[in-house]
Structure formats: structure tokens, C-alpha cells
Design a protein around this motif. Structure first.
Motif, PDB file in Angstrom:
ATOM      1  N   ARG A  25       0.908  -1.235  -0.004  1.00 35.53           N
ATOM      2  CA  ARG A  25       0.006   0.084  -0.041  1.00 35.53           C
ATOM      3  C   ARG A  25       0.957   1.239  -0.025  1.00 35.53           C
ATOM      4  O   ARG A  25       0.706   2.191  -0.592  1.00 35.53           O
ATOM      5  CB  ARG A  25      -0.883  -0.161   1.210  1.00 35.53           C
ATOM      6  CG  ARG A  25      -1.978  -1.097   1.174  1.00 35.53           C
ATOM      7  CD  ARG A  25      -3.095  -0.527   2.246  1.00 35.53           C
ATOM      8  NE  ARG A  25      -2.639  -0.816   3.488  1.00 35.53           N
ATOM      9  CZ  ARG A  25      -2.706  -1.782   4.464  1.00 35.53           C
ATOM     10  NH1 ARG A  25      -3.143  -3.002   3.820  1.00 35.53           N
ATOM     11  NH2 ARG A  25      -2.267  -1.730   5.397  1.00 35.53           N
ATOM     12  N   LEU A  26       2.032   1.300   0.646  1.00 30.22           N
ATOM     13  CA  LEU A  26       2.767   2.302   0.680  1.00 30.22           C
ATOM     14  C   LEU A  26       3.572   2.677  -0.491  1.00 30.22           C
ATOM     15  O   LEU A  26       4.070   3.767  -0.990  1.00 30.22           O
ATOM     16  CB  LEU A  26       3.736   2.059   1.941  1.00 30.22           C
ATOM     17  CG  LEU A  26       3.457   2.472   3.158  1.00 30.22           C
ATOM     18  CD1 LEU A  26       4.272   1.694   4.279  1.00 30.22           C
ATOM     19  CD2 LEU A  26       2.985   3.333   3.582  1.00 30.22           C
ATOM     20  N   ALA A  27       3.744   1.540  -1.095  1.00 26.61           N
ATOM     21  CA  ALA A  27       4.412   1.579  -2.482  1.00 26.61           C
ATOM     22  C   ALA A  27       3.671   2.052  -3.595  1.00 26.61           C
ATOM     23  O   ALA A  27       4.117   2.628  -4.816  1.00 26.61           O
ATOM     24  CB  ALA A  27       5.171   0.338  -2.944  1.00 26.61           C
ATOM     25  N   GLY A  28       2.319   1.817  -3.685  1.00 32.38           N
ATOM     26  CA  GLY A  28       1.386   1.954  -4.687  1.00 32.38           C
ATOM     27  C   GLY A  28       0.749   3.390  -4.628  1.00 32.38           C
ATOM     28  O   GLY A  28       1.202   4.353  -3.751  1.00 32.38           O
ATOM     29  N   SER A  81       4.045  -2.265 -14.339  1.00 31.23           N
ATOM     30  CA  SER A  81       4.951  -3.375 -13.754  1.00 31.23           C
ATOM     31  C   SER A  81       5.543  -3.092 -12.506  1.00 31.23           C
ATOM     32  O   SER A  81       5.754  -2.034 -12.283  1.00 31.23           O
ATOM     33  CB  SER A  81       5.761  -3.833 -14.851  1.00 31.23           C
ATOM     34  OG  SER A  81       4.901  -4.023 -16.130  1.00 31.23           O
ATOM     35  N   VAL A  82       5.782  -4.086 -11.962  1.00 27.15           N
ATOM     36  CA  VAL A  82       6.778  -4.234 -10.579  1.00 27.15           C
ATOM     37  C   VAL A  82       7.527  -5.173 -10.798  1.00 27.15           C
ATOM     38  O   VAL A  82       7.386  -6.307 -10.957  1.00 27.15           O
ATOM     39  CB  VAL A  82       5.513  -4.444  -9.383  1.00 27.15           C
ATOM     40  CG1 VAL A  82       6.552  -4.550  -8.192  1.00 27.15           C
ATOM     41  CG2 VAL A  82       4.524  -3.451  -9.349  1.00 27.15           C
ATOM     42  N   VAL A  83       8.691  -4.811 -10.103  1.00 21.53           N
ATOM     43  CA  VAL A  83      10.045  -5.726 -10.088  1.00 21.53           C
ATOM     44  C   VAL A  83      10.044  -6.130  -8.820  1.00 21.53           C
ATOM     45  O   VAL A  83      10.272  -4.878  -7.777  1.00 21.53           O
ATOM     46  CB  VAL A  83      11.224  -5.177 -10.801  1.00 21.53           C
ATOM     47  CG1 VAL A  83      12.457  -6.246 -10.691  1.00 21.53           C
ATOM     48  CG2 VAL A  83      10.874  -4.996 -12.486  1.00 21.53           C
ATOM     49  N   GLU A  84      10.234  -7.070  -8.277  1.00 21.35           N
ATOM     50  CA  GLU A  84      10.610  -7.658  -6.908  1.00 21.35           C
ATOM     51  C   GLU A  84      11.909  -8.601  -6.871  1.00 21.35           C
ATOM     52  O   GLU A  84      12.155  -9.422  -7.667  1.00 21.35           O
ATOM     53  CB  GLU A  84       9.438  -8.342  -6.302  1.00 21.35           C
ATOM     54  CG  GLU A  84       9.886  -8.761  -4.570  1.00 21.35           C
ATOM     55  CD  GLU A  84       8.752  -9.909  -3.998  1.00 21.35           C
ATOM     56  OE1 GLU A  84       9.248 -10.103  -2.935  1.00 21.35           O
ATOM     57  OE2 GLU A  84       7.880 -10.070  -4.814  1.00 21.35           O
ATOM     58  N   VAL A  85      13.000  -8.058  -5.964  1.00 26.24           N
ATOM     59  CA  VAL A  85      14.263  -8.741  -6.300  1.00 26.24           C
ATOM     60  C   VAL A  85      14.268  -9.556  -4.730  1.00 26.24           C
ATOM     61  O   VAL A  85      13.907  -9.014  -3.713  1.00 26.24           O
ATOM     62  CB  VAL A  85      15.291  -7.797  -6.129  1.00 26.24           C
ATOM     63  CG1 VAL A  85      16.413  -8.446  -5.674  1.00 26.24           C
ATOM     64  CG2 VAL A  85      15.326  -7.026  -7.461  1.00 26.24           C
ATOM     65  N   VAL A 104       9.828  -2.990  -5.897  1.00 30.82           N
ATOM     66  CA  VAL A 104       9.496  -3.261  -4.404  1.00 30.82           C
ATOM     67  C   VAL A 104      10.036  -4.398  -3.946  1.00 30.82           C
ATOM     68  O   VAL A 104       9.853  -5.545  -4.421  1.00 30.82           O
ATOM     69  CB  VAL A 104       7.830  -3.368  -4.499  1.00 30.82           C
ATOM     70  CG1 VAL A 104       7.431  -3.400  -3.219  1.00 30.82           C
ATOM     71  CG2 VAL A 104       6.985  -2.206  -5.010  1.00 30.82           C
ATOM     72  N   SER A 105      10.782  -4.303  -2.811  1.00 34.06           N
ATOM     73  CA  SER A 105      11.503  -5.474  -2.485  1.00 34.06           C
ATOM     74  C   SER A 105      11.895  -5.270  -1.126  1.00 34.06           C
ATOM     75  O   SER A 105      12.352  -4.133  -0.461  1.00 34.06           O
ATOM     76  CB  SER A 105      12.896  -5.629  -3.344  1.00 34.06           C
ATOM     77  OG  SER A 105      12.561  -5.710  -4.748  1.00 34.06           O
ATOM     78  N   ASN A 106      11.972  -6.402  -0.462  1.00 36.81           N
ATOM     79  CA  ASN A 106      12.772  -6.749   0.973  1.00 36.81           C
ATOM     80  C   ASN A 106      14.125  -7.058   0.407  1.00 36.81           C
ATOM     81  O   ASN A 106      14.326  -8.314   0.357  1.00 36.81           O
ATOM     82  CB  ASN A 106      12.006  -7.550   1.744  1.00 36.81           C
ATOM     83  CG  ASN A 106      12.604  -8.182   2.923  1.00 36.81           C
ATOM     84  OD1 ASN A 106      13.626  -7.343   3.452  1.00 36.81           O
ATOM     85  ND2 ASN A 106      12.476  -9.427   3.528  1.00 36.81           N
ATOM     86  N   HIS A 155      10.123   3.789 -11.984  1.00 44.00           N
ATOM     87  CA  HIS A 155       8.914   4.842 -11.747  1.00 44.00           C
ATOM     88  C   HIS A 155       9.127   5.208 -10.319  1.00 44.00           C
ATOM     89  O   HIS A 155       9.144   6.541 -10.010  1.00 44.00           O
ATOM     90  CB  HIS A 155       7.708   4.176 -12.110  1.00 44.00           C
ATOM     91  CG  HIS A 155       6.649   5.514 -11.933  1.00 44.00           C
ATOM     92  ND1 HIS A 155       6.426   6.241 -12.972  1.00 44.00           N
ATOM     93  CD2 HIS A 155       5.679   5.521 -10.859  1.00 44.00           C
ATOM     94  CE1 HIS A 155       5.394   7.133 -12.554  1.00 44.00           C
ATOM     95  NE2 HIS A 155       4.678   6.637 -11.184  1.00 44.00           N
ATOM     96  N   ALA A 156       9.187   4.405  -9.367  1.00 42.24           N
ATOM     97  CA  ALA A 156       9.636   4.697  -7.825  1.00 42.24           C
ATOM     98  C   ALA A 156       9.996   3.353  -7.279  1.00 42.24           C
ATOM     99  O   ALA A 156      10.022   2.069  -7.831  1.00 42.24           O
ATOM    100  CB  ALA A 156       8.307   4.993  -7.384  1.00 42.24           C
ATOM    101  N   LEU A 157      10.870   3.529  -6.185  1.00 42.29           N
ATOM    102  CA  LEU A 157      11.374   2.426  -5.241  1.00 42.29           C
ATOM    103  C   LEU A 157      10.685   2.466  -3.984  1.00 42.29           C
ATOM    104  O   LEU A 157      10.933   3.463  -3.428  1.00 42.29           O
ATOM    105  CB  LEU A 157      13.082   2.550  -5.494  1.00 42.29           C
ATOM    106  CG  LEU A 157      13.774   2.484  -6.822  1.00 42.29           C
ATOM    107  CD1 LEU A 157      13.876   4.380  -7.182  1.00 42.29           C
ATOM    108  CD2 LEU A 157      15.236   2.220  -6.690  1.00 42.29           C
TER     109      LEU A 157
END
Length: 293
Positions: free
Chosen positions: A60-63, A69-73, A138-140, A161-163
Motif C-alpha cells: 500500500r505504501l508503494a502504490g 509493472s513491478v519488479v521484486e528482487v 518493491v523489495s525486501n 518509476h519509484a522504488l
């Protein structure tokens, strides 16, 4: 790097992009870890977030993602992934170095093509080849490569676009630090030259499995419209490396290999100042004044 095939029967998820079953139908993350005989690897800096209430809050904080698209590492068992698949994200791309987790992550694939799982090292992956158009990160992040990954994304050719990234608390504080703060250094200058950055969530060590020795924090970074060109960023990296490499010395001494007092004067900076007192604008002037090599 390779795209990993799904090796499990897809399970339904509830979301805004065609998923028609409740996410609660999935086994719990802890049950999945146990079923696959998986645990965190210290060598990979792995600490898992298994509380879906926490991962949903991070998303929610990321959106909002509005279909981007979203990349998660480093998704690991997929706690953050589940929350992303419930969101308004479009394509969700997972980059996972540890092949043990690929079958487990494959259980989140419903076959529509929305989820893509890539086996590879995030430090070497070319994100522009994985997504089309603007995308979020968006990643831990794995603790042992978090800083290196951030520098890659800040200074590399691909601009997200944002991290929204989870770091050790100490690293998060270094990202958002201001001049005069104990944590102020190279990471703060480079991060804030490229992005507006703020800490949006603090998490205690007990929130993770296994618990790390330190607390963590989530940093939200949005690229600035006036961010420097890559050539300027390279100059900024050189200046900050020299200035903060000997942070207790006056700039006329720490920057001596780059021009010392003459460089400071060209940039309108007091040569007797120390790096920890110089703001972002001052470092950008120093970078601009640096002679071409």
C-alpha cells in the motif's frame, strides 16, 4: 539469467487482474516453507517477512501502481509477492538468485502471464529487458547486497518509476540523512541527487524469520525530474568518494587528488569545510567543477 518455468499447479489469488479465488485459500507461508523443506540462507542475507498484514502494508505504501509493472528482487517464499498480486500492479517480475524457491514461487502463477519468475543475480540483471515502460521496484532486499543494488538502480541506465525498498535501519538512515547528521555520507548525497527519499515504515527484528540482529526500515524513493545526467553522477561519485573517504579532514586535504582548494574555490565551497557539512547543492557544484579526465 533464465526465466524459470512454473513447476507446480497454479493456485487462485484474489486481485484486480483476473484472479478469481481468495488468497486465503493458499497455504500459509510458514506451511509452504515447511512443505518444501526451506529455510533462510545466511550467505544470501535472507530474512523472510511471513506476516501478510505487514507485506500488504508495504505494498500500500508503494502504490498505487495503476497497472504498471513491478519488479521484486529476492522474493524468497513470496510474502511480498502475494501482496503485489492482490494489488493493482500489472506484470509482476520476480528476480530470485536462490533456485530452491523457484518451485514455491511457481505455485503463485495462475497461467495468465501476469507473473514472471527470473532466476538470476539482481546485480547483473538488465531490468529494461524484463519490463516495458515505467515500472516500480518493491523489495525486501537481501541485507548483504542492498546498498550495491540501490547504487545500481540510482546510477544505471534504467530508471524505475519509484522504488520502495526494505533495508537494515542503519542503511535506511544513511539514504535519507541530512548534512550534519551522523549518518550523512556518500549514499545520502547520491540517493538524494537522483530521488526524493523518505522512510515510510520501521520494522523490528522480530517481524522477520529468522530475526536479524538489527531493526529494518522501508524507504520510498521517487526519481527527481531534475536528476543529474549520468556523466554528472559519475563525477559526483568521484567527489563524494574522496570527500567522505577522509571525512574528518578539511576538503582542501580530502579532495587534494581532485584539485583540493582550487576545486573548492571553483565550486564556491569553503576549502576548510568538512564533507559532513556540505549539502547536496554544494556537492553538485563540486562535481560540475571537476576537471574532465
Amino acid at each position: 539469467m533464465r526465466v524459470a518455468p512454473s513447476t507446480a499447479v497454479p493456485l487462485p489469488l484474489r486481485g484486480r487482474n483476473g484472479y478469481d479465488g481468495p488468497v486465503t485459500d493458499l497455504p500459509s507461508l510458514r506451511e509452504q516453507l515447511d512443505a518444501h523443506g526451506l529455510s533462510a540462507k545466511k550467505s544470501f542475507g535472507q530474512h523472510f517477512l511471513l506476516d501478510l498484514n505487514v507485506t500488504r502494508k508495504i505494498v500500500r505504501l508503494a502504490g498505487p501502481f495503476e497497472g504498471r509493472s513491478v519488479v521484486e528482487v529476492g522474493p524468497g517464499p513470496g510474502g511480498l509477492t502475494r501482496a503485489l498480486l492482490e494489488s493493482d500492479a500489472g506484470k509482476v517480475v520476480l528476480v530470485e538468485k536462490d533456485p530452491r524457491f523457484l518451485p514455491l514461487l511457481g505455485e503463485l502463477d495462475d497461467g495468465t502471464g501476469r507473473l514472471q519468475i527470473v532466476e538470476g543475480d539482481a546485480l547483473k540483471v538488465r531490468e529494461a529487458e524484463l519490463v516495458d515502460g515505467p515500472a516500480h521496484l518493491v523489495s525486501n532486499l537481501p541485507y548483504n547486497v542492498g546498498t550495491a543494488l540501490l547504487i545500481k538502480w540510482l546510477t544505471g541506465p534504467w530508471t524505475p518509476h519509484a522504488l520502495t525498498l526494505m533495508f537494515q535501519k542503519e542503511v535506511a538512515e544513511r539514504v535519507v540523512a541530512a548534512p550534519g547528521d551522523e549518518a550523512y555520507g556518500r549514499l545520502a548525497v547520491i540517493s538524494q541527487a537522483v530521488c526524493d527519499a523518505r522512510i515510510v515504515l520501521h520494522l523490528p527484528a522480530a517481524a522477520f524469520t529468522p530475526p536479524p540482529k538489527v531493526a529494518s526500515a522501508v524507504v520510498h524513493l521517487v526519481p527527481r525530474p531534475d536528476r543529474p545526467e549520468r556523466d554528472t553522477l559519475k563525477r559526483l561519485e568521484r567527489v563524494t568518494a574522496a570527500a567522505f573517504g577522509q571525512r574528518r579532514k578539511m576538503l582542501r586535504s580530502s579532495l587534494k587528488p581532485l584539485g583540493g582548494a582550487a576545486l573548492c574555490e571553483a565550486a564556491g565551497i569553503d576549502p576548510e569545510a568538512r564533507a559532513e557539512t556540505v549539502d547536496l547543492a554544494g556537492f553538485l557544484r563540486l562535481a560540475a567543477a571537476l576537471p574532465t579526465v
